[in-house]
Design an enzyme around this catalytic site. Structure first.
Site, PDB file in Angstrom:
ATOM      1  N   LYS A 246       3.242  85.589   9.223  1.00  0.00           N
ATOM      2  CA  LYS A 246       3.586  84.309   9.881  1.00  0.00           C
ATOM      3  C   LYS A 246       3.049  84.360  11.308  1.00  0.00           C
ATOM      4  O   LYS A 246       3.643  84.967  12.189  1.00  0.00           O
ATOM      5  CB  LYS A 246       5.101  84.128   9.899  1.00  0.00           C
ATOM      6  CG  LYS A 246       5.546  82.719  10.003  1.00  0.00           C
ATOM      7  CD  LYS A 246       5.626  82.043  11.270  1.00  0.00           C
ATOM      8  CE  LYS A 246       6.179  82.251  12.556  1.00  0.00           C
ATOM      9  NZ  LYS A 246       5.565  81.354  13.571  1.00  0.00           N
TER      10      LYS A 246
ATOM     11  N   GLY B 140       6.833  90.028  19.729  1.00  0.00           N
ATOM     12  CA  GLY B 140       7.215  88.790  20.398  1.00  0.00           C
ATOM     13  C   GLY B 140       8.226  89.083  21.489  1.00  0.00           C
ATOM     14  O   GLY B 140       8.317  90.209  21.989  1.00  0.00           O
ATOM     15  N   SER B 141       8.999  88.062  21.815  1.00  0.00           N
ATOM     16  CA  SER B 141       9.941  88.196  22.930  1.00  0.00           C
ATOM     17  C   SER B 141      11.183  88.994  22.515  1.00  0.00           C
ATOM     18  O   SER B 141      11.541  89.044  21.334  1.00  0.00           O
ATOM     19  CB  SER B 141      10.358  86.811  23.405  1.00  0.00           C
ATOM     20  OG  SER B 141      10.972  86.125  22.338  1.00  0.00           O
ATOM     21  N   THR B 142      11.828  89.565  23.505  1.00  0.00           N
ATOM     22  CA  THR B 142      13.054  90.324  23.234  1.00  0.00           C
ATOM     23  C   THR B 142      14.140  89.409  22.674  1.00  0.00           C
ATOM     24  O   THR B 142      14.888  89.798  21.764  1.00  0.00           O
ATOM     25  CB  THR B 142      13.510  91.031  24.526  1.00  0.00           C
ATOM     26  OG1 THR B 142      12.500  91.985  24.876  1.00  0.00           O
ATOM     27  CG2 THR B 142      14.835  91.749  24.342  1.00  0.00           C
TER      28      THR B 142
ATOM     29  N   GLY C 113      13.412  88.926  19.124  1.00  0.00           N
ATOM     30  CA  GLY C 113      13.599  90.227  18.473  1.00  0.00           C
ATOM     31  C   GLY C 113      15.065  90.456  18.118  1.00  0.00           C
ATOM     32  O   GLY C 113      15.388  90.945  17.024  1.00  0.00           O
TER      33      GLY C 113
ATOM     34  N   GLU D 204       8.077  95.076  18.510  1.00  0.00           N
ATOM     35  CA  GLU D 204       7.287  95.283  19.735  1.00  0.00           C
ATOM     36  C   GLU D 204       7.590  94.089  20.632  1.00  0.00           C
ATOM     37  O   GLU D 204       7.144  92.985  20.355  1.00  0.00           O
ATOM     38  CB  GLU D 204       5.790  95.341  19.410  1.00  0.00           C
ATOM     39  CG  GLU D 204       5.394  96.461  18.473  1.00  0.00           C
ATOM     40  CD  GLU D 204       5.552  97.827  19.099  1.00  0.00           C
ATOM     41  OE1 GLU D 204       5.738  97.912  20.335  1.00  0.00           O
ATOM     42  OE2 GLU D 204       5.512  98.819  18.352  1.00  0.00           O
TER      43      GLU D 204
ATOM     44  N   CYS E 181       2.071  92.015  26.992  1.00  0.00           N
ATOM     45  CA  CYS E 181       3.378  92.687  27.010  1.00  0.00           C
ATOM     46  C   CYS E 181       3.379  93.864  27.983  1.00  0.00           C
ATOM     47  O   CYS E 181       4.400  94.192  28.561  1.00  0.00           O
ATOM     48  CB  CYS E 181       3.709  93.156  25.612  1.00  0.00           C
ATOM     49  SG  CYS E 181       2.360  94.076  24.863  1.00  0.00           S
TER      50      CYS E 181
ATOM     51  N   GLU F   4      10.457  88.916  32.421  1.00  0.00           N
ATOM     52  CA  GLU F   4       9.041  88.957  32.064  1.00  0.00           C
ATOM     53  C   GLU F   4       8.423  87.596  32.408  1.00  0.00           C
ATOM     54  O   GLU F   4       8.959  86.562  32.046  1.00  0.00           O
ATOM     55  CB  GLU F   4       8.922  89.211  30.563  1.00  0.00           C
ATOM     56  CG  GLU F   4       7.512  89.370  30.114  1.00  0.00           C
ATOM     57  CD  GLU F   4       7.411  89.703  28.633  1.00  0.00           C
ATOM     58  OE1 GLU F   4       8.137  89.089  27.837  1.00  0.00           O
ATOM     59  OE2 GLU F   4       6.600  90.579  28.283  1.00  0.00           O
TER      60      GLU F   4
HETATM   61  P1  NAD Z   1       8.218  84.586  20.608  1.00  0.00           P
HETATM   62  O1  NAD Z   1       9.225  85.648  20.475  1.00  0.00           O
HETATM   63  O2  NAD Z   1       8.645  83.245  21.084  1.00  0.00           O
HETATM   64  O3  NAD Z   1       7.467  84.316  19.230  1.00  0.00           O
HETATM   65  C1  NAD Z   1       6.878  85.343  18.494  1.00  0.00           C
HETATM   66  C2  NAD Z   1       6.824  84.956  17.036  1.00  0.00           C
HETATM   67  O4  NAD Z   1       8.154  84.837  16.550  1.00  0.00           O
HETATM   68  C3  NAD Z   1       6.143  83.617  16.766  1.00  0.00           C
HETATM   69  O5  NAD Z   1       5.411  83.696  15.570  1.00  0.00           O
HETATM   70  C4  NAD Z   1       7.323  82.686  16.606  1.00  0.00           C
HETATM   71  O6  NAD Z   1       7.031  81.547  15.819  1.00  0.00           O
HETATM   72  C5  NAD Z   1       8.314  83.590  15.917  1.00  0.00           C
HETATM   73  N1  NAD Z   1       9.721  83.170  16.042  1.00  0.00           N
HETATM   74  C6  NAD Z   1      10.286  82.369  16.983  1.00  0.00           C
HETATM   75  N2  NAD Z   1      11.603  82.213  16.731  1.00  0.00           N
HETATM   76  C7  NAD Z   1      11.872  82.941  15.628  1.00  0.00           C
HETATM   77  C8  NAD Z   1      13.069  83.191  14.886  1.00  0.00           C
HETATM   78  N3  NAD Z   1      14.245  82.663  15.222  1.00  0.00           N
HETATM   79  N4  NAD Z   1      12.987  84.015  13.809  1.00  0.00           N
HETATM   80  C9  NAD Z   1      11.812  84.580  13.453  1.00  0.00           C
HETATM   81  N5  NAD Z   1      10.659  84.362  14.105  1.00  0.00           N
HETATM   82  C10 NAD Z   1      10.683  83.542  15.188  1.00  0.00           C
HETATM   83  O7  NAD Z   1       7.096  85.203  21.528  1.00  0.00           O
HETATM   84  P2  NAD Z   1       5.815  84.499  22.111  1.00  0.00           P
HETATM   85  O8  NAD Z   1       6.254  83.573  23.187  1.00  0.00           O
HETATM   86  O9  NAD Z   1       4.998  83.957  20.987  1.00  0.00           O
HETATM   87  O10 NAD Z   1       5.021  85.760  22.717  1.00  0.00           O
HETATM   88  C11 NAD Z   1       5.297  86.289  23.944  1.00  0.00           C
HETATM   89  C12 NAD Z   1       6.213  87.498  23.825  1.00  0.00           C
HETATM   90  O11 NAD Z   1       5.619  88.483  22.989  1.00  0.00           O
HETATM   91  C13 NAD Z   1       6.407  88.187  25.148  1.00  0.00           C
HETATM   92  O12 NAD Z   1       7.768  88.487  25.332  1.00  0.00           O
HETATM   93  C14 NAD Z   1       5.592  89.456  25.025  1.00  0.00           C
HETATM   94  O13 NAD Z   1       5.998  90.504  25.832  1.00  0.00           O
HETATM   95  C15 NAD Z   1       5.709  89.767  23.600  1.00  0.00           C
HETATM   96  N6  NAD Z   1       4.614  90.651  23.176  1.00  0.00           N
HETATM   97  C16 NAD Z   1       4.896  91.966  22.932  1.00  0.00           C
HETATM   98  C17 NAD Z   1       3.888  92.832  22.559  1.00  0.00           C
HETATM   99  C18 NAD Z   1       4.180  94.285  22.263  1.00  0.00           C
HETATM  100  O14 NAD Z   1       3.383  94.919  21.569  1.00  0.00           O
HETATM  101  N7  NAD Z   1       5.257  94.850  22.741  1.00  0.00           N
HETATM  102  C19 NAD Z   1       2.583  92.372  22.424  1.00  0.00           C
HETATM  103  C20 NAD Z   1       2.329  91.023  22.688  1.00  0.00           C
HETATM  104  C21 NAD Z   1       3.370  90.168  23.052  1.00  0.00           C
END
Ligand code: NAD
Length: 492
Positions: free
Chosen positions: A190, A243-245, A248, A265, A299, A396
């Protein structure tokens, strides 16, 4: 034809060919759609199908069937190696076109996108090697009741749902897919709804490379719909999430129902420590790049730079000069070093956080403003004197913004650097090897760089301490996380 026009044509073509979801080897769309906006211009360039629970159910059922009865997990591991290696070669052969889609979708400079796409090809070839090397150990159990022969088996975890963000979409989707597939799992990917284009190119590569139908499935759609349905799905065994904490944590809760395995991550607020004996002239560009690259949407961005007081003004001047000199603009222009932010929402968030920092006493030595033109551009920003505990130091930003903070001694800076909820990465700049390794031991982060930043490679694990994540990607630890360990015991 300009690169943008070429990319627009390719985007239209991939949307036409694929449209949205790949389930059991067939592409499909559905009634819902999500607009795709090009961040460099701030305009809508198309739309993609936005799946729902029904598409998730179908994709998970296909992945389950392929896992239980398909050839993927039972074929000779060397055959999986050949398929994944071929996928890596195909990604490399198509790197230009995939990178154009990525630049269109994310806004990143085309050269950077090329580097990330080629790195993903390398990750497929690296992962191809694991297929033939995942095996267990054997030992005799000598017990009062007799001797037992025992051994362990590494078995694929099952159906893996992979949920990825928008900042480097192809690399994150590709790396996760390569790992899960090498372990023998089947996949439902996804991608982020802001950047769906390159995932379809990945799906096409995998199909043509010989990944059987149902082994790799793709469902586009919103996070709170498709992502949430995957995270809570009773027939998904494993979630790999970047994605975001905040999201997560939601995934962990959703995964509790059937106690899925979860790799996370997440975000970061990574410290960079510059000692008085650092070679600032040599490393200033690396430090600046460590936070400004990809417009700070990384990140691992080194967004808190601690510098010994005796070198503070020198480093601030060097970072400010670098920030002002960066060519900000359209990722398709050859001279561009920094592209736009991903969306108006992200631009407003960065603006708001910088304004809050300045209101709390920080000074913007460079940047600090959006560009007055179409697209979502924010100028590379150097802030000094942020108030201790300010939001700009805690949250962040995911934008091109660095805070520079002076320190007096090692104890003080270790405490300050570790004073964060996160723990993804850290960097130390020093002329003393001993001090570099001592700091590496004391800093609470999953990756510590000494006199460098942003260097990553599939051979070494990557992941976070504390709220930067659970588990590791890359290396043996990364592929292990897509397996289950089984112990077998029999009388000898
Ligand atoms: P996000 O957490 O908003 O979204 C990430 C993914 O999760 C997207 O595909 C989104 O559609 C999905 N998502 C959103 N709500 C969800 C839910 N309730 N259940 C399941 N999935 C859901 O993050 P973002 O804004 O797309 O990306 C930025 C974040 O990603 C930052 O916090 C960044 O630090 C992190 N990031 C981490 C790494 C790493 O390797 N540690 C790498 C890149 C980005």
């Amino acid at each position: 034809m300009t690169l943008r026009q070429q990319a627009l044509d390719e985007a239209a073509s991939v949307l036409e060919r694929c449209g949205g979801h790949l389930i059991d080897g067939d592409w499909s769309t559905d009634a819902r759609s999500i607009d795709i906006t090009e961040p460099a211009q701030g305009v809508r360039i198309g739309a993609i199908a936005g799946g729902g629970v029904e598409e998730v159910d179908r994709a998970v059922a296909a992945a389950r069937r392929a896992f239980e009865t398909g050839p993927w997990r039972t074929m000779a591991p060397g055959e999986r190696t050949r398929i994944l290696w071929r996928a890596g070669d195909m990604i490399e052969a198509r790197a230009d076109a995939i990178a154009r889609l990525e630049t269109l979708d994310v806004g990143m400079p085309h050269a950077k996108a090329m580097g990330l796409v080629c790195g993903t090809a390398e990750m497929f070839r690296y992962s191809a090697g694991w297929c033939t090397k995942l095996h267990g150990d054997a030992a005799d159990m000598v017990m009062p009741t007799g001797i037992f022969h025992s051994y362990t088996r590494r078995e694929p975890a099952g159906v893996a749902a992979l949920i990825t963000p928008w900042n480097t979409p192809f690399a994150l989707a590709g790396n996760k897919s390569a790992t899960a597939l090498s372990a023998g799992c089947t996949v439902v990917l996804k991608p982020a709804e802001d950047t769906p284009l390159s995932a379809m190119a990945l799906a096409e590569v995998l199909r043509e490379a010989g990944v059987p139908p149902g082994v790799f499935n793709l469902v586009n759609g919103r996070g709170d719909v498709v992502g949430a349905a995957l995270a809570s799905h009773a027939d998904v065994d494993k979630v790999g999430f970047t994605g975001s904490t905040a999201v997560g944590k939601r995934i962990v809760q959703a995964a509790l129902g059937n106690m899925k395995r979860v790799t996370l991550e997440l975000g970061g607020k990574s410290p960079v420590v510059v000692f008085d004996d650092a070679d600032i002239a040599r490393h200033a560009a690396t430090i600046a790049n460590g936070v400004f690259s990809n417009s700070g949407q990384m990140c691992v961005a080194g967004s808190r730079v601690f510098v010994h007081r005796s070198r503070h003004d020198e480093l601030v001047a060097a970072l400010a000069a670098y920030a002002r000199g960066l060519k900000i603009g359209d990722g398709f222009a050859a001279e561009t070093q920094i592209g736009p932010l991903i969306s108006d929402r992200q631009l407003r968030r960065v603006e708001e956080l910088v304004a809050a920092g300045v209101a709390e006493g920080a000074q913007a030595i460079a940047g600090g403003i959006r560009l007055d033109q179409p697209g979502f551009y924010f100028t590379p920003t150097v802030l000094t004197a942020p108030k201790p505990g300010a939001r700009i130091l805690r949250e962040e930003i995911f934008g091109p913004v660095v805070n520079v903070i002076p320190f007096e001694d090692e104890e003080e800076v270790v405490a300050a650097a570790n004073d964060t909820d996160y723990g993804l990465a850290a960097a130390v700049y020093t002329g003393s090897a001993q001090r570099g390794h001592r700091l590496a031991r004391r800093l609470r982060a999953g990756t510590v760089w000494i006199n460098t930043q942003l260097v990553m490679n599939p051979i070494m694990p990557f992941g976070g301490f504390r709220q930067s994540g659970w588990g590791r990607e890359f290396g043996l630890a990364g592929v292990d996380a897509y397996t289950e360990l089984k112990t077998v015991i029999t009388p000898a």
